[in-house]
Design an enzyme around this catalytic site. Structure first.
Site: not given
Lengths: 95, 493
Positions: B78, B158, B182
């Site tokens: 990420k 997210s 997330s």
């Protein structure tokens, strides 16, 4: 509690965010909507409840007050939009 | 070789160990898959050269008899994790051109365990979002689409790029971070496994900060076993994170015994929300039946402050975010927009560099922390947080794990919810409570919604009891037999 345009402007100033004049009203409406929604917390009596200060019960660790890192001026400045002579450069603040 | 990208991490490990495939071959197959899947927009930065170099180093280590728990496994990272020498954006314009001079602890641990980095995964800006639509680098497309319908579906957020990469079989696993859901909510939306460990289990050092009392890195994988393997490669005590907990990292895979007989599973009645879609309710009931059939005892329990978790979160998280994001000033890194004086330079930079949702949260956070409002909002929220955590503590006196839906719906279409912040926030209604209490939670793909999109079930455990969470998740996974996968509509070659 309801935010007016002047409060939005004050908060934006505190947050160092430039907000266009025509955005103040819509932003006030958006923020009021969210703040109105969180007001439901007032239904709960929390007078005798301590605020959470640590998510997981733990004691913060101590360490010796030694310098363990440093001397990396080039690394520190490598990402600066402007840097000169080992310093970050900003617009003039003292006349 | 398409077959190589279909492997699980456990299968890849076995083939690498047996010498049937090299890390280089495995990595090459994934690099090709990443390139072919560019229409998904799952990666902000691809790092194929680095991946190949890491893969060759991994093969060399293996030849010399060394192999870490993630040896030779290609993963996505990420774009919230600082990676030395590789652009790190947090999905934001304000970090334009930021190349960290240091490595996050979680990624350093993964490299030490032998993992290979394919690139940096797209995400909601500063992890603020539940659909990956707030990324400065554009939305990620969910590899899943409704059958017979070619409209774009969000992957959740997210960690949207991370789940898309794993679901599309262009990475064997990916790192995510979870502040209010997330990791778990996008895992549910993309039909993959997402584990948020206990707060303090994985180091936050070098992960771009959103809300520091909530942020927690964790693995996103296609199976529960893979999550167990990858968590072991990520976790560990780190003196660089003041809230990192100094307890040994167990062999999580060993916890996957499949035996949950006599284990007490709590079903919190407050999660049965008004207006909950029937298919979510049905899947939850199905999950209860699966665990019961495996020998677990089901207990109805109450978490009375559940409905306050989300509004509490939307005070605490923006407050911490407004403070954390104060560092983006156009002076030390990233974007700078000139102004007539220093203050105007700050204001211009932040107005241009932050997207709409980030600015909204910085404003909320600044307001609730400002003089005269602190007690009414922030202090109140921290007290509610105590009550929410106490609910869980009380429940865990009589149960071992909680079973709930992961999200109140399946994935939705791009643009469908982006105009209504609160409707978007409601995506996290089932994931936020465990975040507020710092507890571990996992989303396991468990079925399909009526419209053909995946749905997940969530398990929540006691602090630092990831092992029980994983053990029950393994049983759930085995019962659900979720063998569906998205059709490959994105391949460009």
């Amino acid at each position: 509690m309801s935010l007016d345009k002047a409060t939005v402007l004050r908060v934006a100033r505190l947050a160092r965010l430039k907000v266009r004049q025509d955005r103040l009203e819509p932003l006030a409406a958006e923020l009021n909507n969210i703040l109105g929604w969180v007001e439901q917390l007032n239904e709960v009596d929390t007078d005798d409840v301590p605020p959470m200060t640590s998510v997981v019960s733990m004691k913060l660790r101590w360490r010796d007050d030694d310098v363990t890192d440093g001397g990396a001026v080039d690394d520190v400045l490598a990402n600066a939009p402007e840097g000169e002579n080992g310093f970050f450069a900003v617009p003039k603040v003292v006349e | 070789m398409a077959g190589l990208t279909d492997l699980t991490i456990a299968e890849a490990r076995d083939k690498l160990t047996a010498g049937e495939v090299s890390a280089r071959e495995l990595t090459e197959a994934h690099i090709a898959a990443v390139e072919a899947a560019r229409p998904l927009n799952a990666f902000i930065t691809e790092t194929p050269e680095r991946a190949l170099a890491q893969a060759e180093a991994s093969d060399a280590r293996r030849r010399s008899g060394e192999a870490g728990v993630m040896e030779g496994v290609p993963v996505g990272i990420k774009d919230l994790f600082c990676t030395k020498g590789v652009l790190t954006t947090a999905g934001s314009h304000i970090l334009d051109g930021f190349v960290p001079p240091y490595e996050s602890t979680v990624t350093a641990n993964l490299w030490k365990a032998g993992a290979v980095m394919l690139g940096k995964c797209n995400m909601d800006e500063f992890a603020m979002g539940s659909s990956n639509e707030t990324s400065y680098y554009g939305p990620v497309e969910n590899p899943w689409r409704r059958p017979g319908d070619n409209r774009s579906i969000v992957p959740g957020g997210s960690s949207g790029g991370s789940v898309a990469a794993v679901a599309a079989r262009i990475a064997l696993g990916a790192t995510g971070t979870d502040t209010g859901g997330s990791i778990r909510q996008p895992a549910s939306f993309a039909g993959v496994v997402g584990l948020k460990p206990t707060y303090g289990r994985c180091s936050r050092f070098g992960a771009v900060a959103f809300a520091s009392s909530l942020d927690q890195p964790g693995p996103i994988t296609r199976t529960v076993r893979d999550a167990a393997i990858m968590l072991r490669g990520m976790a560990g005590f780190d003196p660089m994170d003041s809230t990192s907990v100094d307890t040994p990292v167990p062999d999580y895979e060993a916890a996957l015994t499949g035996d949950i007989s006599g284990l007490k599973v709590g079903i919190p009645k407050e999660y049965r929300m008004d207006g909950m879609p029937a298919e979510i309710e049905a899947l939850w009931k199905q999950g209860i039946e699966w665990l019961k059939a495996a020998g677990a005892e089901i207990r109805d329990i109450s978490l009375p402050h559940t409905k306050y978790a989300l509004p509490t979160y939307y005070i605490v998280a923006p407050a911490e975010a407004s403070s954390n994001l104060a560092r983006y000033d156009g002076v030390r890194y990233g974007l700078r927009i000139p102004g007539n004086d220093l203050t105007e330079m700050y204001e211009n930079t932040r107005a241009e560099g932050f997207g709409t949702e980030v600015q909204r949260r910085v404003m909320i956070g600044t307001y609730v922390l400002s003089a005269g409002y602190y007690d009414a909002y922030y202090l109140k929220a921290q007290k509610l947080r105590t009550l929410i955590a106490r609910d869980f503590e009380t429940a865990f006196e009589e149960i071992d794990v909680l079973l709930t839906p992961t999200a109140p719906s399946a994935a939705f279409g791009v643009g469908e919810k982006s105009d209504d912040p609160i409707a978007m926030y409601l995506n996290d209604v089932f994931t936020v409570p465990a975040s507020m209490a710092g507890l571990p939670g996992i989303s396991v793909p468990a079925g399909l919604a009526d419209d053909g999109l995946p749905l997940g079930l969530q398990l929540i455990g006691r602090a630092f009891d990831e092992e029980t969470v994983l053990r029950v998740a393994g049983v759930l996974e085995e019962a659900a037999v979720f063998d569906r996968r998205p059709e490959n509509w994105w391949a460009t070659k």
